[in-house]
Design a protein around this motif. Structure first.
Motif, mmCIF file in Angstrom:
data_model
loop_
_atom_site.group_PDB
_atom_site.id
_atom_site.type_symbol
_atom_site.label_atom_id
_atom_site.label_comp_id
_atom_site.label_asym_id
_atom_site.label_seq_id
_atom_site.Cartn_x
_atom_site.Cartn_y
_atom_site.Cartn_z
ATOM 1 N N ALA A 85 0.814 -1.216 0.000
ATOM 2 C CA ALA A 85 0.000 0.000 0.000
ATOM 3 C C ALA A 85 0.845 1.262 0.000
ATOM 4 O O ALA A 85 0.339 2.355 -0.257
ATOM 5 C CB ALA A 85 -0.936 0.011 1.213
ATOM 6 N N SER A 86 2.146 1.120 0.256
ATOM 7 C CA SER A 86 3.059 2.265 0.237
ATOM 8 C C SER A 86 3.587 2.499 -1.173
ATOM 9 O O SER A 86 4.023 1.550 -1.837
ATOM 10 C CB SER A 86 4.233 2.022 1.180
ATOM 11 N N PRO A 87 3.607 3.744 -1.642
ATOM 12 C CA PRO A 87 4.153 4.033 -2.976
ATOM 13 C C PRO A 87 5.640 3.691 -3.104
ATOM 14 O O PRO A 87 6.136 3.540 -4.215
ATOM 15 C CB PRO A 87 3.926 5.545 -3.127
ATOM 16 N N ASP A 88 6.326 3.542 -1.975
ATOM 17 C CA ASP A 88 7.763 3.233 -1.994
ATOM 18 C C ASP A 88 8.049 1.740 -1.927
ATOM 19 O O ASP A 88 9.216 1.341 -1.952
ATOM 20 C CB ASP A 88 8.456 3.920 -0.807
ATOM 21 N N ALA A 89 7.022 0.920 -1.823
ATOM 22 C CA ALA A 89 7.228 -0.504 -1.582
ATOM 23 C C ALA A 89 7.998 -1.191 -2.698
ATOM 24 O O ALA A 89 8.927 -1.965 -2.438
ATOM 25 C CB ALA A 89 5.881 -1.199 -1.381
ATOM 26 N N ALA A 90 7.638 -0.952 -3.945
ATOM 27 C CA ALA A 90 8.289 -1.641 -5.065
ATOM 28 C C ALA A 90 9.783 -1.368 -5.086
ATOM 29 O O ALA A 90 10.595 -2.288 -5.252
ATOM 30 C CB ALA A 90 7.647 -1.221 -6.384
ATOM 31 N N GLN A 91 10.163 -0.116 -4.910
ATOM 32 C CA GLN A 91 11.586 0.225 -4.922
ATOM 33 C C GLN A 91 12.311 -0.421 -3.750
ATOM 34 O O GLN A 91 13.431 -0.934 -3.897
ATOM 35 C CB GLN A 91 11.763 1.744 -4.861
ATOM 36 N N ALA A 92 11.681 -0.430 -2.576
ATOM 37 C CA ALA A 92 12.306 -1.034 -1.404
ATOM 38 C C ALA A 92 12.520 -2.533 -1.605
ATOM 39 O O ALA A 92 13.574 -3.078 -1.255
ATOM 40 C CB ALA A 92 11.441 -0.785 -0.167
ATOM 41 N N ILE A 93 11.530 -3.206 -2.176
ATOM 42 C CA ILE A 93 11.654 -4.643 -2.430
ATOM 43 C C ILE A 93 12.750 -4.909 -3.457
ATOM 44 O O ILE A 93 13.588 -5.806 -3.281
ATOM 45 C CB ILE A 93 10.311 -5.220 -2.910
ATOM 46 N N GLN A 136 18.153 -7.038 -4.643
ATOM 47 C CA GLN A 136 19.472 -6.887 -5.259
ATOM 48 C C GLN A 136 20.573 -7.098 -4.222
ATOM 49 O O GLN A 136 21.578 -7.769 -4.484
ATOM 50 C CB GLN A 136 19.599 -5.500 -5.898
ATOM 51 N N ARG A 137 20.373 -6.543 -3.024
ATOM 52 C CA ARG A 137 21.387 -6.685 -1.965
ATOM 53 C C ARG A 137 21.479 -8.124 -1.463
ATOM 54 O O ARG A 137 22.580 -8.635 -1.237
ATOM 55 C CB ARG A 137 21.055 -5.763 -0.786
ATOM 56 N N SER A 138 20.334 -8.772 -1.270
ATOM 57 C CA SER A 138 20.336 -10.084 -0.627
ATOM 58 C C SER A 138 20.500 -11.257 -1.589
ATOM 59 O O SER A 138 21.093 -12.277 -1.238
ATOM 60 C CB SER A 138 19.049 -10.266 0.186
ATOM 61 N N LEU A 147 -0.599 -0.832 -8.800
ATOM 62 C CA LEU A 147 0.574 0.002 -9.022
ATOM 63 C C LEU A 147 1.863 -0.622 -8.484
ATOM 64 O O LEU A 147 2.885 -0.650 -9.182
ATOM 65 C CB LEU A 147 0.360 1.388 -8.418
ATOM 66 N N SER A 148 1.846 -1.106 -7.243
ATOM 67 C CA SER A 148 3.062 -1.691 -6.678
ATOM 68 C C SER A 148 3.497 -2.933 -7.453
ATOM 69 O O SER A 148 4.693 -3.159 -7.684
ATOM 70 C CB SER A 148 2.858 -2.039 -5.206
ATOM 71 N N ILE A 149 2.508 -3.736 -7.880
ATOM 72 C CA ILE A 149 2.812 -4.961 -8.618
ATOM 73 C C ILE A 149 3.420 -4.653 -9.984
ATOM 74 O O ILE A 149 4.433 -5.243 -10.384
ATOM 75 C CB ILE A 149 1.527 -5.806 -8.780
ATOM 76 N N THR A 150 2.818 -3.728 -10.701
ATOM 77 C CA THR A 150 3.339 -3.422 -12.040
ATOM 78 C C THR A 150 4.691 -2.715 -11.949
ATOM 79 O O THR A 150 5.575 -2.957 -12.782
ATOM 80 C CB THR A 150 2.338 -2.573 -12.843
ATOM 81 N N GLU A 151 4.882 -1.861 -10.939
ATOM 82 C CA GLU A 151 6.169 -1.176 -10.791
ATOM 83 C C GLU A 151 7.277 -2.162 -10.447
ATOM 84 O O GLU A 151 8.380 -2.095 -10.990
ATOM 85 C CB GLU A 151 6.070 -0.089 -9.715
ATOM 86 N N LEU A 152 7.010 -3.083 -9.530
ATOM 87 C CA LEU A 152 8.021 -4.078 -9.175
ATOM 88 C C LEU A 152 8.383 -4.940 -10.375
ATOM 89 O O LEU A 152 9.555 -5.255 -10.605
ATOM 90 C CB LEU A 152 7.498 -4.947 -8.031
#
Length: 249
Positions: A55-63, A68-70, A106-111
């Protein structure tokens, strides 16, 4: 059959329970490095979890950043967002629709867009999106789910043709009545509205399935694992009902 998945890297949304956990377990059993995502990162699971709220607009980028890191990259992306509360279409207002758009579309398509460049460069990628049998036959009382899952379903179907030549497959899994906490919660809600016992509601629902029973999450996960594998390299744009024969077409 060896699914040739050992060493592949997967991000599975909603991997703490239900269908997401079933997919994550199947992939993990096949030798995939799984990173699960859920609103809370707790739980005794066989794979690491990352806390993110779609539900957060920043979720896709955070995931994407954490993957990438892990993991060092993502070969398999499983989009599996939670479902909204039951609602009738005539009672669903613009505010409810807008609130559901961020986590369910939105989060799904952005990720997915963030994962694509590396997949296309590598010549391999698997994108699986859990939608619903309600995409093909709208489920009474689930107006928000029917609407938003149909939207993400259409986006993924369009994407499948755009990236097919790059070795990236995009397939949609359409669960029918799989025995999860979510299904039981929905039937309890419907039973309360109808003034009957939840057990009676569940029994009535099972009678409408040609196989006469609800699906096991492991059956769902097995289909997902095959489609995520190199063995399914010529399967894309597929809309796969996993519903015991419920859908008529």
């Amino acid at each position: 059959m060896d699914l040739e998945l050992t060493g592949k890297r997967a991000v599975v949304i909603g991997a703490s329970r239900g269908l997401g956990a079933a997919i994550a377990q199947e992939l993990s059993d096949e030798g995939v490095q799984v990173l699960g995502v859920s609103r809370s990162a707790g739980g005794d699971l066989a794979w690491p979890m990352f806390a993110a709220d779609l539900a957060s607009p920043d979720a896709a980028q955070a995931i994407a950043d954490h993957a990438q890191r892990s993991l060092g990259g993502v070969d398999i992306l499983v989009n599996n967002c939670g479902g909204p509360a039951p609602s009738a279409a005539h009672e669903t207002d613009a505010g409810q629709l807008l609130a559901a758009v961020q986590p369910m579309l939105l989060s799904i398509t952005e990720l997915t867009r963030m994962a694509l460049p590396a997949m296309r460069e590598a010549g391999f990628g698997r994108i699986l999106t859990v939608t619903s049998a309600g995409v093909r036959e709208p489920i009474p009382g689930l107006a928000l789910s029917n609407t938003l899952r149909s939207a993400v379903h259409a986006w993924m179907k369009t994407l499948s043709k755009e990236v097919a030549a790059d070795g990236v497959t995009v397939n949609m899994l359409m669960p029918g009545q799989i025995d999860t906490d979510r299904l039981r919660s929905l039937h309890s809600s419907f039973a309360e509205r109808m003034g009957i016992e939840p057990e009676a509601m569940m029994a009535k629902a099972a009678e409408g399935i040609p196989m006469g029973r609800f699906g096991d999450p492991r059956e769902f996960g097995a289909v997902a694992a095959f489609l995520a594998s190199p063995r399914a390299s010529y399967v894309t744009g597929l809309e796969v009902p996993i519903d015991g024969g419920f859908l008529k077409s």
